[in-house]
Motif scaffolding. Structure first.
Motif, PDB file in Angstrom:
ATOM      1  N   HIS A  16       1.243  -1.215   0.359  1.00 45.41           N
ATOM      2  CA  HIS A  16       0.070   0.006  -0.326  1.00 45.41           C
ATOM      3  C   HIS A  16       0.799   1.074   0.466  1.00 45.41           C
ATOM      4  O   HIS A  16       1.982   1.360   1.121  1.00 45.41           O
ATOM      5  N   LEU A  17       0.613   2.662  -1.144  1.00 42.26           N
ATOM      6  CA  LEU A  17       1.518   3.179  -1.242  1.00 42.26           C
ATOM      7  C   LEU A  17       0.774   4.713  -1.263  1.00 42.26           C
ATOM      8  O   LEU A  17      -0.020   4.032  -1.692  1.00 42.26           O
ATOM      9  N   ASN A  18       1.395   4.830  -0.472  1.00 44.96           N
ATOM     10  CA  ASN A  18       0.432   6.962  -0.314  1.00 44.96           C
ATOM     11  C   ASN A  18       1.650   7.682  -1.006  1.00 44.96           C
ATOM     12  O   ASN A  18       2.759   7.920  -0.546  1.00 44.96           O
ATOM     13  N   VAL A  19       0.425   8.042  -2.163  1.00 44.89           N
ATOM     14  CA  VAL A  19       1.781   8.778  -3.146  1.00 44.89           C
ATOM     15  C   VAL A  19       0.745  10.831  -2.658  1.00 44.89           C
ATOM     16  O   VAL A  19      -0.126  10.797  -3.388  1.00 44.89           O
ATOM     17  N   GLY A  20       1.703  11.202  -2.355  1.00 43.49           N
ATOM     18  CA  GLY A  20       1.253  12.987  -1.713  1.00 43.49           C
ATOM     19  C   GLY A  20      -0.295  13.022  -1.980  1.00 43.49           C
ATOM     20  O   GLY A  20      -0.949  13.870  -2.013  1.00 43.49           O
ATOM     21  N   GLY A  21      -0.568  12.120  -0.331  1.00 46.31           N
ATOM     22  CA  GLY A  21      -1.650  12.092  -0.349  1.00 46.31           C
ATOM     23  C   GLY A  21      -2.294  10.777  -0.869  1.00 46.31           C
ATOM     24  O   GLY A  21      -4.591  10.521  -0.885  1.00 46.31           O
ATOM     25  N   ALA A  22      -2.993  10.370  -2.146  1.00 46.45           N
ATOM     26  CA  ALA A  22      -3.604   9.724  -3.094  1.00 46.45           C
ATOM     27  C   ALA A  22      -2.983   7.637  -2.826  1.00 46.45           C
ATOM     28  O   ALA A  22      -1.049   7.275  -2.973  1.00 46.45           O
ATOM     29  N   VAL A  23      -3.325   7.108  -2.485  1.00 48.53           N
ATOM     30  CA  VAL A  23      -3.279   5.779  -1.713  1.00 48.53           C
ATOM     31  C   VAL A  23      -3.357   5.002  -3.404  1.00 48.53           C
ATOM     32  O   VAL A  23      -4.605   4.095  -3.459  1.00 48.53           O
ATOM     33  N   TYR A  24      -1.940   4.186  -3.693  1.00 45.70           N
ATOM     34  CA  TYR A  24      -2.440   3.269  -4.866  1.00 45.70           C
ATOM     35  C   TYR A  24      -1.636   1.620  -3.800  1.00 45.70           C
ATOM     36  O   TYR A  24      -0.596   1.730  -2.779  1.00 45.70           O
ATOM     37  N   THR A  25      -1.922   0.550  -4.870  1.00 41.73           N
ATOM     38  CA  THR A  25      -2.334  -0.922  -3.922  1.00 41.73           C
ATOM     39  C   THR A  25      -1.903  -1.591  -5.032  1.00 41.73           C
ATOM     40  O   THR A  25      -2.319  -1.701  -6.576  1.00 41.73           O
ATOM     41  N   THR A  26      -0.684  -2.080  -4.734  1.00 44.50           N
ATOM     42  CA  THR A  26       0.547  -3.142  -6.088  1.00 44.50           C
ATOM     43  C   THR A  26       0.913  -4.263  -5.146  1.00 44.50           C
ATOM     44  O   THR A  26       0.915  -4.320  -4.421  1.00 44.50           O
ATOM     45  N   THR A  27       2.003  -4.618  -6.294  1.00 46.26           N
ATOM     46  CA  THR A  27       3.281  -5.653  -5.594  1.00 46.26           C
ATOM     47  C   THR A  27       4.105  -5.651  -5.611  1.00 46.26           C
ATOM     48  O   THR A  27       4.494  -4.329  -6.046  1.00 46.26           O
ATOM     49  N   ARG A  28       5.262  -5.615  -4.826  1.00 43.72           N
ATOM     50  CA  ARG A  28       6.518  -5.714  -4.712  1.00 43.72           C
ATOM     51  C   ARG A  28       7.217  -5.869  -5.989  1.00 43.72           C
ATOM     52  O   ARG A  28       8.212  -4.640  -6.071  1.00 43.72           O
ATOM     53  N   SER A  29       6.732  -6.812  -6.419  1.00 46.18           N
ATOM     54  CA  SER A  29       7.497  -7.195  -7.490  1.00 46.18           C
ATOM     55  C   SER A  29       7.459  -5.783  -9.042  1.00 46.18           C
ATOM     56  O   SER A  29       7.879  -5.293  -9.922  1.00 46.18           O
ATOM     57  N   THR A  30       5.878  -5.312  -8.875  1.00 46.83           N
ATOM     58  CA  THR A  30       5.497  -4.641 -10.317  1.00 46.83           C
ATOM     59  C   THR A  30       7.126  -3.260  -9.508  1.00 46.83           C
ATOM     60  O   THR A  30       7.510  -2.318 -10.108  1.00 46.83           O
ATOM     61  N   LEU A  31       6.480  -2.294  -8.679  1.00 44.88           N
ATOM     62  CA  LEU A  31       7.424  -1.325  -8.279  1.00 44.88           C
ATOM     63  C   LEU A  31       8.738  -1.648  -8.049  1.00 44.88           C
ATOM     64  O   LEU A  31       9.963  -0.731  -7.991  1.00 44.88           O
ATOM     65  N   CYS A  32       9.521  -3.449  -8.497  1.00 42.33           N
ATOM     66  CA  CYS A  32      10.561  -3.523  -8.499  1.00 42.33           C
ATOM     67  C   CYS A  32      11.292  -3.820 -10.100  1.00 42.33           C
ATOM     68  O   CYS A  32      12.552  -4.253 -10.194  1.00 42.33           O
ATOM     69  N   LYS A  33      10.291  -3.810 -10.660  1.00 41.65           N
ATOM     70  CA  LYS A  33      10.368  -4.091 -12.008  1.00 41.65           C
ATOM     71  C   LYS A  33      11.707  -3.623 -13.329  1.00 41.65           C
ATOM     72  O   LYS A  33      12.384  -4.107 -13.527  1.00 41.65           O
ATOM     73  N   TYR A  34      12.251  -1.922 -12.615  1.00 42.74           N
ATOM     74  CA  TYR A  34      13.111  -1.721 -13.082  1.00 42.74           C
ATOM     75  C   TYR A  34      13.993  -1.268 -11.551  1.00 42.74           C
ATOM     76  O   TYR A  34      13.846  -0.448 -10.758  1.00 42.74           O
ATOM     77  N   PRO A  35      15.280  -2.233 -11.387  1.00 41.37           N
ATOM     78  CA  PRO A  35      15.776  -2.343 -10.372  1.00 41.37           C
ATOM     79  C   PRO A  35      17.007  -1.312  -9.978  1.00 41.37           C
ATOM     80  O   PRO A  35      17.136  -0.338  -9.099  1.00 41.37           O
ATOM     81  N   ASN A  54      -0.945   5.420   8.885  1.00 39.72           N
ATOM     82  CA  ASN A  54      -1.743   3.666   8.944  1.00 39.72           C
ATOM     83  C   ASN A  54      -1.195   2.811   8.514  1.00 39.72           C
ATOM     84  O   ASN A  54      -1.623   2.081   7.929  1.00 39.72           O
ATOM     85  N   GLY A  55       0.535   3.254   8.370  1.00 43.25           N
ATOM     86  CA  GLY A  55       1.550   2.013   7.661  1.00 43.25           C
ATOM     87  C   GLY A  55       1.427   1.985   6.194  1.00 43.25           C
ATOM     88  O   GLY A  55       1.921   1.026   5.467  1.00 43.25           O
ATOM     89  N   HIS A  56       0.992   2.597   5.502  1.00 43.32           N
ATOM     90  CA  HIS A  56       1.293   2.427   3.895  1.00 43.32           C
ATOM     91  C   HIS A  56       2.945   3.520   3.744  1.00 43.32           C
ATOM     92  O   HIS A  56       2.908   4.593   4.258  1.00 43.32           O
ATOM     93  N   TYR A  57       3.764   3.255   2.890  1.00 43.88           N
ATOM     94  CA  TYR A  57       4.794   3.115   2.230  1.00 43.88           C
ATOM     95  C   TYR A  57       4.292   4.518   1.824  1.00 43.88           C
ATOM     96  O   TYR A  57       3.333   5.101   0.978  1.00 43.88           O
ATOM     97  N   PHE A  58       5.403   5.625   2.190  1.00 37.35           N
ATOM     98  CA  PHE A  58       4.415   7.281   1.115  1.00 37.35           C
ATOM     99  C   PHE A  58       5.648   7.756   0.874  1.00 37.35           C
ATOM    100  O   PHE A  58       7.249   7.971   1.221  1.00 37.35           O
ATOM    101  N   ILE A  59       5.114   8.730  -0.131  1.00 40.04           N
ATOM    102  CA  ILE A  59       6.481   9.298  -0.517  1.00 40.04           C
ATOM    103  C   ILE A  59       6.279  10.783  -0.974  1.00 40.04           C
ATOM    104  O   ILE A  59       4.403  10.972  -1.342  1.00 40.04           O
ATOM    105  N   ASP A  60       6.484  11.738  -0.730  1.00 38.01           N
ATOM    106  CA  ASP A  60       5.966  12.757  -1.365  1.00 38.01           C
ATOM    107  C   ASP A  60       6.362  13.623  -2.007  1.00 38.01           C
ATOM    108  O   ASP A  60       6.725  14.406  -2.829  1.00 38.01           O
ATOM    109  N   ARG A  61       5.275  12.897  -3.496  1.00 35.96           N
ATOM    110  CA  ARG A  61       5.016  13.313  -4.388  1.00 35.96           C
ATOM    111  C   ARG A  61       3.800  13.705  -4.835  1.00 35.96           C
ATOM    112  O   ARG A  61       2.891  13.288  -4.486  1.00 35.96           O
ATOM    113  N   ASP A  62       3.998  13.849  -6.764  1.00 36.00           N
ATOM    114  CA  ASP A  62       2.162  14.417  -7.186  1.00 36.00           C
ATOM    115  C   ASP A  62       1.869  13.202  -7.163  1.00 36.00           C
ATOM    116  O   ASP A  62       2.272  11.921  -7.303  1.00 36.00           O
ATOM    117  N   GLY A  63       0.325  12.612  -6.579  1.00 39.81           N
ATOM    118  CA  GLY A  63      -0.513  11.169  -6.374  1.00 39.81           C
ATOM    119  C   GLY A  63      -0.446  11.210  -6.929  1.00 39.81           C
ATOM    120  O   GLY A  63      -1.724  10.127  -8.300  1.00 39.81           O
TER     121      GLY A  63
END
Length: 246
Positions: A16-35, A54-63
């Motif tokens: 679960h990824l929180n990017v600038g307030g927008a929450v996305y759900t994906t898999t670790r392999s998707t996020l690591c597609k480009y190592p 909420n325990g979501h990974y947070f990135i302070d970028r445009d959601g």
């Protein structure tokens, strides 16, 4: 907090990824597609990460723009809406995440969008009738018809209207985008109007102007010149940008 980068990390793990307030759900392999990307390094545990309340990974970028980033990671395709304009923002985000293939595609798509931003074509049909009070507006009047527009658009019209020799005549225009083509068929202006209307062209302007003068060569008779100007417009549908990275 550092991600656990031990070998037992599962690529299918739900993230679960929180990017600038927008929450996305994906898999670790998707996020690591480009190592070599920032996301790849982050979710391998090579760089520190933060969690929100909420325990979501947070990135302070445009959601909002991140959805295009994530879709690219999932499919290797850059799919943008027809009216997409935020290329500079998307390029900035792709650069932040250091996803090289995506950076290349955004630049390519932006260039193509800039080149094809105009999807409206125009044609102008000018018909000049010259005669005397005795001949106008009958068929005995002299008629000259000229079409003005882009060469490729003119050549897309039926050859029986623009003339079988249109290609040869237009080849003499030295590759100019906008050309003038004299049309010799009878009643060509009205026949063109019917063809263009049936091909979704819209008549946006039509004008008739007249002038007269006395010609001594005609025994002092009154010479009349009538000029019809029709301006046609065609709005082409915008092409949805759908680019695949190979």
């Amino acid at each position: 907090m550092h991600l656990d980068n031990q070998l037992e990390m599962s690529g299918s793990e739900i993230i679960h990824l929180n990017v600038g307030g927008a929450v996305y759900t994906t898999t670790r392999s998707t996020l690591c597609k480009y190592p070599d990307s920032m996301l790849g390094a982050m979710f391998r545990g090579d760089i520190p990460s933060r969690l929100d309340l909420n325990g979501h990974y947070f990135i302070d970028r445009d959601g909002e723009i991140f959805k295009y980033i994530l879709n690219f990671l999932r499919s290797s395709k850059l799919s943008l809406p027809n009216d997409f304009k935020d290329y500079d923002l998307l390029l900035s985000e792709a650069d932040f995440y250091q996803i090289s293939p995506l950076i290349e595609l955004v630049i390519q798509t932006q260039d193509e969008s800039s080149q094809n931003k105009s999807h409206t074509h125009y044609l102008e049909i000018i018909e000049v009738r010259i005669g005397t009070t005795a001949t106008m507006p009958s068929k005995n009047s002299r008629v000259k018809t000229i079409m003005i527009g882009r060469k490729d658009v003119i050549l897309s019209l039926p050859m029986q209207l623009i003339g079988e020799d249109a290609i040869e005549r237009l080849d003499m225009t030295n590759g100019m985008d906008y050309v003038e083509l004299e049309l010799n068929s009878a009643n060509i202006r009205l026949r063109l109007a019917e063809t263009l209307k049936n091909s979704n062209w819209e008549l946006v302007h039509s004008n008739l102007s007249s002038s007269s003068s006395v010609k001594s060569a005609n025994g002092g008779s009154l010479c009349i010149e009538q000029t019809y100007r029709d301006r046609w417009m065609l709005n082409l549908p915008k092409i949805k940008k759908f680019v695949t990275y190979m």
